[in-house]
Design a protein around this motif. Structure first.
Motif, PDB file in Angstrom:
ATOM      1  N   PRO A  51     -25.767 -26.414  43.501  1.00  0.00           N
ATOM      2  CA  PRO A  51     -26.572 -25.288  44.003  1.00  0.00           C
ATOM      3  C   PRO A  51     -26.305 -24.967  45.471  1.00  0.00           C
ATOM      4  O   PRO A  51     -26.128 -25.866  46.294  1.00  0.00           O
ATOM      5  CB  PRO A  51     -28.011 -25.787  43.807  1.00  0.00           C
ATOM      6  N   GLU A  52     -26.254 -23.680  45.781  1.00  0.00           N
ATOM      7  CA  GLU A  52     -26.061 -23.257  47.168  1.00  0.00           C
ATOM      8  C   GLU A  52     -27.207 -23.706  48.056  1.00  0.00           C
ATOM      9  O   GLU A  52     -27.030 -23.893  49.264  1.00  0.00           O
ATOM     10  CB  GLU A  52     -25.899 -21.735  47.242  1.00  0.00           C
ATOM     11  N   SER A  53     -28.380 -23.884  47.471  1.00  0.00           N
ATOM     12  CA  SER A  53     -29.568 -24.261  48.242  1.00  0.00           C
ATOM     13  C   SER A  53     -29.756 -25.772  48.352  1.00  0.00           C
ATOM     14  O   SER A  53     -30.821 -26.241  48.762  1.00  0.00           O
ATOM     15  CB  SER A  53     -30.810 -23.647  47.595  1.00  0.00           C
ATOM     16  N   ALA A  54     -28.753 -26.550  48.001  1.00  0.00           N
ATOM     17  CA  ALA A  54     -28.876 -28.003  47.991  1.00  0.00           C
ATOM     18  C   ALA A  54     -29.174 -28.557  49.374  1.00  0.00           C
ATOM     19  O   ALA A  54     -28.732 -28.015  50.391  1.00  0.00           O
ATOM     20  CB  ALA A  54     -27.578 -28.624  47.457  1.00  0.00           C
ATOM     21  N   ASP A  55     -29.922 -29.663  49.403  1.00  0.00           N
ATOM     22  CA  ASP A  55     -30.182 -30.347  50.673  1.00  0.00           C
ATOM     23  C   ASP A  55     -28.893 -30.914  51.261  1.00  0.00           C
ATOM     24  O   ASP A  55     -28.707 -30.929  52.470  1.00  0.00           O
ATOM     25  CB  ASP A  55     -31.182 -31.490  50.462  1.00  0.00           C
ATOM     26  N   THR A  98     -24.610 -31.099  51.317  1.00  0.00           N
ATOM     27  CA  THR A  98     -23.288 -30.577  51.002  1.00  0.00           C
ATOM     28  C   THR A  98     -22.285 -31.697  51.251  1.00  0.00           C
ATOM     29  O   THR A  98     -22.280 -32.314  52.321  1.00  0.00           O
ATOM     30  CB  THR A  98     -22.939 -29.366  51.874  1.00  0.00           C
ATOM     31  N   ARG A 111     -24.345 -30.012  46.565  1.00  0.00           N
ATOM     32  CA  ARG A 111     -23.321 -28.967  46.683  1.00  0.00           C
ATOM     33  C   ARG A 111     -22.011 -29.626  47.113  1.00  0.00           C
ATOM     34  O   ARG A 111     -21.964 -30.319  48.128  1.00  0.00           O
ATOM     35  CB  ARG A 111     -23.757 -27.922  47.709  1.00  0.00           C
ATOM     36  N   ASP A 126     -23.371 -24.741  58.942  1.00  0.00           N
ATOM     37  CA  ASP A 126     -24.744 -24.312  58.678  1.00  0.00           C
ATOM     38  C   ASP A 126     -25.208 -24.684  57.265  1.00  0.00           C
ATOM     39  O   ASP A 126     -26.159 -24.111  56.744  1.00  0.00           O
ATOM     40  CB  ASP A 126     -24.868 -22.799  58.865  1.00  0.00           C
ATOM     41  N   ALA A 127     -24.545 -25.666  56.673  1.00  0.00           N
ATOM     42  CA  ALA A 127     -24.803 -25.985  55.265  1.00  0.00           C
ATOM     43  C   ALA A 127     -25.936 -26.982  55.055  1.00  0.00           C
ATOM     44  O   ALA A 127     -26.143 -27.451  53.951  1.00  0.00           O
ATOM     45  CB  ALA A 127     -23.532 -26.527  54.625  1.00  0.00           C
ATOM     46  N   GLY A 128     -26.678 -27.328  56.092  1.00  0.00           N
ATOM     47  CA  GLY A 128     -27.733 -28.328  55.939  1.00  0.00           C
ATOM     48  C   GLY A 128     -27.175 -29.710  56.208  1.00  0.00           C
ATOM     49  O   GLY A 128     -26.332 -29.894  57.088  1.00  0.00           O
TER      50      GLY A 128
END
Length: 208
Positions: free
Chosen positions: A10-14, A16, A45, A85-87
């Motif tokens: 998922p793109e919204s994953a905590d 990456t 992700r 910026d991926a978390g």
């Protein structure tokens, strides 16, 4: 494979995880596909890419040797910058890809975790040519998944390398460099890959 990238999870994953391929196989090799898709199903992700020599091989065919380490590190660093910026960011890879990631972590790459799938501690049959100096001072929380039959480094060798407590191991019984066990062992490649996926997801989950 737009822009030499593959994405799973998922793109919204905590989390990456950037996952680099090994020296001889591309980012969509079966092992890489299974790991990336398994981790994606666990809510992580996964970003895959190819080093420049593998991009050339895909374009024109033939087998090409890996680029030198500075070029490999520069290519990996570009992907890290893309994911700024991926978390929460983890880096890692299969064999050589994991080694490149570990060298970035050792020089201060802004990643929270490192995952190595079959780390090449030394070339097969050449235990004197160790690739561990940078690991001895590594501060990044690290998981190394390794087959107990891996010719690049086995348990009785690794215990004498003087590695820090920041590095934890998950040993896969009778697994080779790609975690594949012999049939007589009672284990399966599929089982070891599932264990590797689970161990990676649990490792990252503990760092949340």
């Amino acid at each position: 494979m737009a822009q030499n990238r593959l994405f799973d999870g998922p793109e919204s994953a905590d989390w990456t995880l950037i996952l680099a391929h090994g020296a001889g196989a591309p980012m969509d090799h079966g092992f890489m596909n299974d790991m990336a898709r398994g981790l994606g199903d666990r809510g992580i992700r996964v970003v895959r890419f190819e080093f420049p020599y593998m991009v050339r091989r895909r374009a024109v065919g033939g087998r090409r040797p890996p680029d030198r380490m500075p070029k490999l590190m520069a290519a990996y660093r570009d992907v890290v910058d893309e994911q700024a910026d991926a978390g929460r960011l983890a880096i890692g890879g299969k064999s050589m890809g994991g080694r490149v990631a570990s060298m970035l972590a050792a020089e201060g790459c802004p990643a929270t975790a490192l995952v190595c799938l079959g780390y090449p501690f030394h070339p097969p049959g050449k235990p004197e040519r160790l690739r561990v100096d940078h690991l001895r001072t590594l501060r990044t929380p690290t998981l190394i998944l390794q087959g107990t039959r891996d010719p690049f480094g086995q348990p009785d060798e690794v215990q004498d390398f003087g590695l820090p407590d920041t590095i934890r191991f998950r040993w896969l019984e009778d697994g080779d460099h790609s975690f594949k066990p012999r049939k007589a062992s009672g284990h399966t490649a599929e089982g070891h890959l599932a264990t590797a996926v689970d161990a990676t997801a649990e490792f990252l989950g503990e760092l949340n």
